[in-house]
Design a protein around this motif. Sequence first.
Motif, mmCIF file in Angstrom:
data_model
loop_
_atom_site.group_PDB
_atom_site.id
_atom_site.type_symbol
_atom_site.label_atom_id
_atom_site.label_comp_id
_atom_site.label_asym_id
_atom_site.label_seq_id
_atom_site.Cartn_x
_atom_site.Cartn_y
_atom_site.Cartn_z
ATOM 1 N N GLU A 1 -34.237 -22.672 -31.302
ATOM 2 C CA GLU A 1 -33.170 -21.534 -31.047
ATOM 3 C C GLU A 1 -32.313 -20.884 -32.859
ATOM 4 O O GLU A 1 -32.730 -19.531 -33.239
ATOM 5 N N ARG A 2 -32.897 -21.746 -33.906
ATOM 6 C CA ARG A 2 -33.109 -21.668 -35.375
ATOM 7 C C ARG A 2 -33.765 -20.632 -36.029
ATOM 8 O O ARG A 2 -33.660 -19.937 -36.269
ATOM 9 N N LEU A 3 -35.174 -20.672 -34.944
ATOM 10 C CA LEU A 3 -35.930 -19.890 -35.716
ATOM 11 C C LEU A 3 -35.877 -18.138 -34.617
ATOM 12 O O LEU A 3 -35.952 -17.344 -35.782
ATOM 13 N N GLN A 4 -35.268 -18.554 -33.061
ATOM 14 C CA GLN A 4 -34.803 -17.388 -33.020
ATOM 15 C C GLN A 4 -33.742 -16.627 -33.503
ATOM 16 O O GLN A 4 -34.352 -15.129 -33.616
ATOM 17 N N ASP A 5 -32.996 -17.322 -34.206
ATOM 18 C CA ASP A 5 -32.086 -16.947 -35.088
ATOM 19 C C ASP A 5 -32.173 -16.132 -36.228
ATOM 20 O O ASP A 5 -31.813 -15.169 -36.043
ATOM 21 N N ARG A 6 -32.719 -16.441 -36.738
ATOM 22 C CA ARG A 6 -34.331 -16.125 -38.138
ATOM 23 C C ARG A 6 -34.722 -14.577 -37.856
ATOM 24 O O ARG A 6 -34.837 -14.028 -38.359
ATOM 25 N N PHE A 7 -35.295 -14.988 -36.684
ATOM 26 C CA PHE A 7 -36.073 -13.789 -36.657
ATOM 27 C C PHE A 7 -35.129 -12.946 -35.790
ATOM 28 O O PHE A 7 -36.129 -11.497 -36.236
ATOM 29 N N GLN A 8 -34.456 -12.888 -34.960
ATOM 30 C CA GLN A 8 -33.890 -11.624 -35.073
ATOM 31 C C GLN A 8 -32.747 -11.517 -36.045
ATOM 32 O O GLN A 8 -32.858 -9.153 -35.388
ATOM 33 N N ALA A 9 -32.572 -11.485 -36.967
ATOM 34 C CA ALA A 9 -31.938 -11.479 -37.996
ATOM 35 C C ALA A 9 -32.338 -10.838 -38.960
ATOM 36 O O ALA A 9 -32.593 -8.806 -39.512
ATOM 37 N N THR A 10 -34.210 -11.371 -38.698
ATOM 38 C CA THR A 10 -35.126 -9.993 -39.434
ATOM 39 C C THR A 10 -35.484 -8.706 -38.622
ATOM 40 O O THR A 10 -35.893 -7.515 -39.456
ATOM 41 N N VAL A 11 -35.063 -8.611 -37.775
ATOM 42 C CA VAL A 11 -35.959 -7.107 -36.469
ATOM 43 C C VAL A 11 -34.755 -6.797 -36.993
ATOM 44 O O VAL A 11 -34.879 -5.126 -37.021
ATOM 45 N N GLN A 12 -33.442 -6.667 -36.626
ATOM 46 C CA GLN A 12 -32.893 -5.966 -36.732
ATOM 47 C C GLN A 12 -32.765 -5.429 -37.950
ATOM 48 O O GLN A 12 -32.307 -4.058 -38.323
#
Length: 753
Positions: free
Chosen positions: A51-62
Amino acid sequence: MQIDAKLDESSRDSRRHLQFWQSPVLALLILVSGLALSFYLSSHFAKQSRERLQDRFQATVQQTTRVIQEKVDRFSLLMMAGRGLVLNNPSLNSAELNVRWHRMFDSFNVNYGDIGVVGLSFTRFIAAHSRETFIDEFNRNNSRKLTIFPPPADNQPSLVVMHLVPKSIEDRVLGYDIMSEEKRRQAVLETLRTGKMVLSRPLSLLPTDINSLDYLQMLPVRSVLSDGETHFLGVVTIGFSMSMLINSSLEDLPTPMRIQLIDTRESLETPGFDTHPDLGNTPPLLSMTRIITIGKHSLTLRISSLDPSAISAFSRHYDTATLMSGISITLMLTLISMFFIVTRQQALQLSRNMAAQAEEMYQRYESLFAQSPEAIVVHVNGKVELANQHAARLFGCGSPDELYQRDITELVHPTSIEFVERRREILSSGSPLEPAEQLLLRCNGQPFMAEVSSSLINYQGQEGIQVVFRDITAAKQQRLEHRMASTLFEHSADSIMVTDNRGKIEMANPSFQRLTGYSSKSVIGRTPDLLNAGHHSSEFFYKLWSSAKGNGFWRGDIVNRRKNGQLYIQETEIHSLRNETQDITHFVCFMRDVTQQRDGLEIDVSSTTAQQPSKLPNRLHFHASAESDLRRAKETNTPFEVGIIRIGHPSTPVDGTDKNHDQLERLSLVAQILESATNNIRVALLSDHELAIAKDGTASVCDGAQLRKYILKHLPPASESRTDITVAIARYPEDGCDLESLMLVAKNRADQA
């Protein structure tokens, strides 16, 4: 005695308590509990990490998507600035406008390379008949020399690059005719039709970069004349490389990323650009899809992480350290408990387990035999000894008891008895048997076809044969129906197309290729949009699919385009197919070419008015028939003309008022005059103030001036239309080689008249 009873009961409880602590149940409980707890904690910690990795990746994608969107948003502002410069300086000559063009865009202090811009230009519309005059006047008044390239056809209008930023490449592209390339030309026609900003299909602006994905965004430039009409001046275009734009956006990211761009106009799945094409199409673990908009068009970005450490951590479902520690502790406790138990209980537990397994196997076989969905019969020495309820139903008996002690041959059709005996000998020799189809008999003597599987078993100490039957009468009938349907599909004279519930083509018969020119293999996975001739509105197709989905059926005519570009009228029937839950799974479309049958079709254009003053062909039928006439003119090398007759100025849409009714009366009157002039003129209604005409060039009334005089001569003296009639004619091959170009020339001439 009561005391003795209490002692006996206490002794029994103590023995039960002692047996529990000395039984393997304790060790098993420790093992299961420890493993369950270890896996739970390990899974929980791994889930938190993902979940932490997914949140960081989503922020980078946005962030990445926002950067790209901000860059492409500047394109519209730059293009509107260019259009404003052209419209606000109508009296400037080309040299002065060029100076202001570069002065304005240089003052913006924009690094065009950072946002992927290859060039920002203004292309001027030049009609074919005024091209030479325009070039001579330009070369007299400018130090730059204008040469239009590639050389356009004599009858083809041009859109010529006049001003370009950056200035370093202006001289190389000055005079380039963007109408000479098909994708640019199609984008120009679309922006003229819609009057809005248009994004071209992918094309090549950077030929040295084999992995480049480039686009042209176009904005039409029209000036408003004193009479309210608009005059088409040209197009402001911005050419940009999505490859450069995306790659520059990835340079400052802290972790490596992969971006794939999908243009749904080209393909719904295949990327048009991939920053890492060598990685193939393997689905990534960390991936998100985002949409960027350019004008009115949307492009899909599929963004995935290439960080090995993040991918490795995201792929783990269990935290290794937690899992190994928990398993180690659990195994240690289990071994300690088993050390004290196994010595005393091993022999006793083994015998109990064997007995329990034997009983379990017997119970399982008995349960499976009775509840099996297949019909099962066991026979020994040819006599039925055992049968389940499904076997009784299959053979038409009230209960399995009616089958017991029957000779197995009584259940076999005489034609299959020899085959059954041969299979019994093969089975008795120890060789395996494959399932086979046999003709059997029900208890009432009715024959039926079944699939039979036989195997040797031990039944009450004797060698028996277990036979499993499956009635395949319905299956054989289904296979026959399937073959019949396949034959009808392949040899039907009607074109048949089958799509899934999303509109993707899955099947097309040979008649489809004869009708459209597309082979069945070439259209698999595509949508019926490849036949779209652009003559129907989105509302038409919305109603079509709403009827097909809601009512399960739609029938009507569609104007489509074949692979060779030829228009035709298609009579269409669409049927929906539903599954057991009534969800639509497929659409079946039956198509037939009815162009010749519809050749005389007339559509009442005034059906919303109180009266019906006329009946005229509509725009769709005009385009279909005019395309056919133009094709014949090309084949016979004869002249062909199209034109626009404008009566008055645009009014409100036909709404049933007397004013609009009178306008339609005037249009109908002019149409009758034209049709009486010669049999070679086709007349159709374009709008509430325009008629379209098509004639083969041999008509007695030839050019626009003669045609206008002829109309005025035959109008009633008191007609309100005598002074506001405009006639504009475009000729093949002088003004164009296709219907779109000819209609564009005629419209521009009508606008300038």
